[in-house]
Design an enzyme around this catalytic site. Structure first.
Site, PDB file in Angstrom:
ATOM      1  N   HIS A 368       0.777  -1.200  -0.068  1.00  0.00           N
ATOM      2  CA  HIS A 368       0.005  -0.035  -0.007  1.00  0.00           C
ATOM      3  C   HIS A 368       0.866   1.281  -0.018  1.00  0.00           C
ATOM      4  CE1 HIS A 368      -3.513   2.231   1.539  1.00  0.00           C
ATOM      5  NE2 HIS A 368      -2.712   3.208   1.799  1.00  0.00           N
ATOM      6  N   GLU A 369       1.890   1.337   0.856  1.00  0.00           N
ATOM      7  CA  GLU A 369       2.697   2.428   1.149  1.00  0.00           C
ATOM      8  C   GLU A 369       3.671   2.838  -0.288  1.00  0.00           C
ATOM      9  OE1 GLU A 369       1.749   4.462   3.505  1.00  0.00           O
ATOM     10  OE2 GLU A 369       0.639   2.940   4.507  1.00  0.00           O
ATOM     11  N   HIS A 372       1.423   4.312  -3.022  1.00  0.00           N
ATOM     12  CA  HIS A 372       1.629   5.649  -3.025  1.00  0.00           C
ATOM     13  C   HIS A 372       2.696   6.450  -3.633  1.00  0.00           C
ATOM     14  CE1 HIS A 372      -2.216   6.377  -0.494  1.00  0.00           C
ATOM     15  NE2 HIS A 372      -1.397   5.840   0.479  1.00  0.00           N
ATOM     16  N   GLU A 392      -6.034   6.661  -2.709  1.00  0.00           N
ATOM     17  CA  GLU A 392      -6.007   5.606  -1.558  1.00  0.00           C
ATOM     18  C   GLU A 392      -6.455   4.337  -2.356  1.00  0.00           C
ATOM     19  OE1 GLU A 392      -5.649   4.801   1.629  1.00  0.00           O
ATOM     20  OE2 GLU A 392      -4.207   6.397   1.573  1.00  0.00           O
ATOM     21  N   HIS A 456      -9.802   7.896   2.726  1.00  0.00           N
ATOM     22  CA  HIS A 456      -9.918   6.416   2.939  1.00  0.00           C
ATOM     23  C   HIS A 456     -11.252   5.950   2.648  1.00  0.00           C
ATOM     24  CE1 HIS A 456      -6.278   7.806   5.070  1.00  0.00           C
ATOM     25  NE2 HIS A 456      -5.860   6.760   4.601  1.00  0.00           N
TER      26      HIS A 456
END
Length: 679
Positions: A368-369, A372, A392, A456
């Site tokens: 996920h990170e 980004h 997101e 989110h």
């Protein structure tokens, strides 16, 4: 975390989470997360009609050559695009397809000032013929005076500090002096200042609030959070292998095979890099929270698998495509219950969770990170409004894809986010991709105010789209987890498989999306990507289109059964009492229709109300069957004017249909002004 209702909700950039530390026994070497290490592994066996449209695997030097070549011709490109003499282009990124097509992403300047919201993508064939141009804004950039009042920078700083305090920052000054820019994201180009406020938010997350103010009036035009937070499920991954380095008798968490990714121990600090994990043996951690290297090994494993996923599936060498790794920091702060990506340091940071017992260093958190970072390097989806929700969702989609890619028997891939951290105290996940609203805050489908939600939660429709495209609607079991995904129009969606869905999303992200892409733009971009890969009229294009319609973005590929086109309407004014008042109804008598209602019954609703998130809206058929059109939410938009699509084919058409509305939140009243059915 479940959202609080209405005005008590705060749009922070972080969602609280807890985590269960994975057990790690690590040896030197390269992580072998998936047997097939060839580029575009996920695309194999997909029967891609046009393999040339697949991403090409570029070495860092090849990518650098493409960027240099594009930069050398920016003046000619600007002239071709009809840009003004005050405008110049700067190359941000270049993506290449296997057939030689290039997709060059440009930023713009105007009289030397950065233009935010002026980015664009130019796609060219191998023969250098321009195929398409995708702009973040279609407005003409001309006639903008670059002179500002002398006190404008001070006014911009003051306005930005006020905005930052509202999200919990304790900073008393801007990080740097306000930057003069041209703001173009909201239509008319405006001379403005961008001010960045640092410090920490209430929950300990670093603050990096970007505030845009009008240079002439001082009015705030926009704001977004630069720190992109995200949470996923932390789980036990068993024994894994890591890429480490050795110098003499010392081993370090430095993965030289993956761009030099390093993992650092902040040891409760909140700045800098702390210390690089190093020791005399190459077995890291023991599965216990008391051993600092356990969380480090977990983060390093997640980063390695994510690197392999992007390289082997999409041919992408690192987050930016330049072969350079980000770095990871663990043990951030004291009992910090989150993880975040910061593009300014090109790094991922993980807290240790409640009471420092549950580090958030899981596999899909890493996916996920790091995603980004991929978004920042490509589309640059602004972290607010609908583009923020898509940002997101991209990280949830790719984090989930990383989890499936790893094929770890101790951490099987699923479409549940945070299913093992028990953040709700009842064993339920943090987020659900098959039905996002089950978390209590996310939207299942698009509506006019979805961009007002925390990013989110506004990610829900795109997450839902990805699940529907991958697995289809209805009840099923995947990897031992049961799902039952509904559609907003009541019509089914046939799956194309996760590999195809993730490939389509990635191609759209890197070649179609831009900084201001909204849900309508995401639909257009993914349909275009699917068309390039699989051909117009293909099952894949139909799936992508229908999955978007199933989350209320655009029409179905075939339109379903459009019915007769006859309209039955009630314009009677019906007052809606404030909570806890009873439900009220508006009625429309339907006559002269043979048989049942259509599969795509159109329900037009107009309601005057100062806070439409208060409203629960149902359509009640003549036989009493009820169709939920809208549940109450935190949408603060005033007034509702929307057409819903309902599959009412099981209900006889003739009879009295009712629109049923009930206010579920105190402090506002409203009126039903129009109720229309189109058969």
């Amino acid at each position: 975390m479940k959202s609080t209702h209405r005005r008590n909700a705060t749009a922070t950039g972080a969602l609280l989470a807890a985590a269960a530390l994975l057990t790690v026994g690590v040896q030197a070497g390269t992580a072998a997360a998936q047997p097939d290490g060839s580029a575009n592994a996920a695309a194999k066996g997909q029967q891609v009609r046009n393999p040339g449209a697949l991403p090409a695997q570029l070495t860092p030097s090849q990518r650098a050559e493409l960027i240099a070549k594009a930069q050398s011709t920016t003046a000619a490109t600007a002239k071709e695009l009809g840009l003004g003499t005050q405008e110049k282009l700067l190359v941000h990124d270049v993506v290449k397809d296997q057939d030689g097509t290039t997709h060059t992403r440009y930023e713009r300047t105007y009289e030397g000032l950065p233009v935010l919201g002026g980015d664009l993508v130019v796609s060219r064939t191998a023969a250098e013929k321009t195929q398409s141009v995708s702009k973040a804004s279609n407005a003409q950039l001309q006639g903008v005076s670059t002179s500002a009042p002398a006190d404008a920078p001070a006014a911009a700083s003051a306005k930005a500090l006020d905005a930052a305090k509202a999200v919990g920052s304790k900073a008393d000054k801007a990080d740097v002096a306000p930057r003069k820019i041209v703001w173009m994201a909201n239509g008319v180009p405006t001379l403005a200042y961008e001010t960045v406020i640092g410090g920490l938010q209430d929950d300990g997350t670093p603050n990096q609030l970007h505030v845009i103010t009008d240079a002439k009036t001082g009015a705030k035009l926009h704001q977004w959070q630069g720190i992109e937070t995200g949470v996923g499920n932390t789980h036990y991954s068993g024994q894994v292998t890591l890429g480490t380095s050795q110098s003499g008798s010392t081993f370090t968490m430095n993965d030289a095979a993956r761009g030099g990714h390093k993992t650092y121990n902040l040891n409760r600090g909140t700045s800098g890099t702390g210390s690089l994990f190093s020791q005399s043996t190459d077995t890291w951690g023991n599965g216990a929270n008391s051993n600092a290297a356990t969380a480090g090994a977990d983060a390093a494993y997640g980063a390695g698998v994510t690197w392999d996923f992007y390289k082997n599936v999409f041919g992408r060498s690192g987050i930016r495509g330049d072969g350079v790794a980000a770095y990871s920091r663990v043990h951030y702060g004291n009992a910090y219950v989150n993880a975040f990506w910061d593009d300014s340091c090109f790094c991922m940071t993980y807290g240790d969770g409640t009471a420092n017992n549950d580090p958030l260093t899981s596999l899909d958190v890493a996916g996920h990170e790091m995603s980004h970072g991929v978004t920042a390097a490509t589309a640059g989806l602004e972290y607010s409004n609908e583009s923020g929700g898509l940002n997101e969702a991209t990280s949830d989609i790719m984090g989930t894809s990383v989890e499936f890619y790893a094929n770890n028997s101790s951490a099987r891939g699923n479409y549940l986010i945070g299913e093992q951290i028990n953040i709700n105290g009842d064993g339920t996940p943090l987020r659900y991709m098959d039905k996002p609203s089950k978390d209590g805050g996310s939207a299942d489908a698009w509506y006019s105010g979805v961009g007002n939600l925390d990013v989110h939660y506004s990610s829900g429709p795109a997450n839902h789209w990805f699940y529907l495209a991958s697995e289809g609607s209805g009840a099923k079991v995947v990897n031992g987890v049961s799902y039952n995904s509904p559609t907003s129009d009541g019509l089914p969606v046939t799956a194309i498989g996760r590999d195809k869905a993730q490939l389509i999303w990635y191609k759209a992200l890197t070649t179609k999306f831009n900084s201001t892409t909204d849900y309508a733009g995401a639909r257009a971009g993914t349909i275009a990507a699917a068309t390039e890969l699989y051909g117009a009229g293909s099952a894949e294009v139909k799936n992508v289109t229908d999955a978007w319609a199933a989350v209320n973005v655009g029409a179905r590929s075939g339109g379903g059964n459009p019915g007769t086109g006859k309209v039955f309407e009630s314009t009677a004014q019906v007052a809606i009492p404030d909570y806890p008042g009873p439900a009220v109804t508006s009625s429309a008598a339907v006559t002269g229709i043979t048989g049942n209602a259509p599969t795509a019954l159109q329900v037009g609703v107009k309601i005057n109300h100062t806070y439409i998130g208060d409203l629960q809206i149902d359509l009640v058929a003549p036989n009493g069957t009820t169709f939920r059109l809208q549940s109450s939410s935190s949408d603060s938009t005033a007034n509702l004017n929307k057409t819903y699509t309902v599959n009412a084919s099981a209900v006889a058409a003739n009879g009295t249909w009712k629109l049923k509305v009930q206010d579920k939140g105190a402090a506002d009243v409203g009126t039903i002004t129009d109720f229309k059915l189109t058969f």
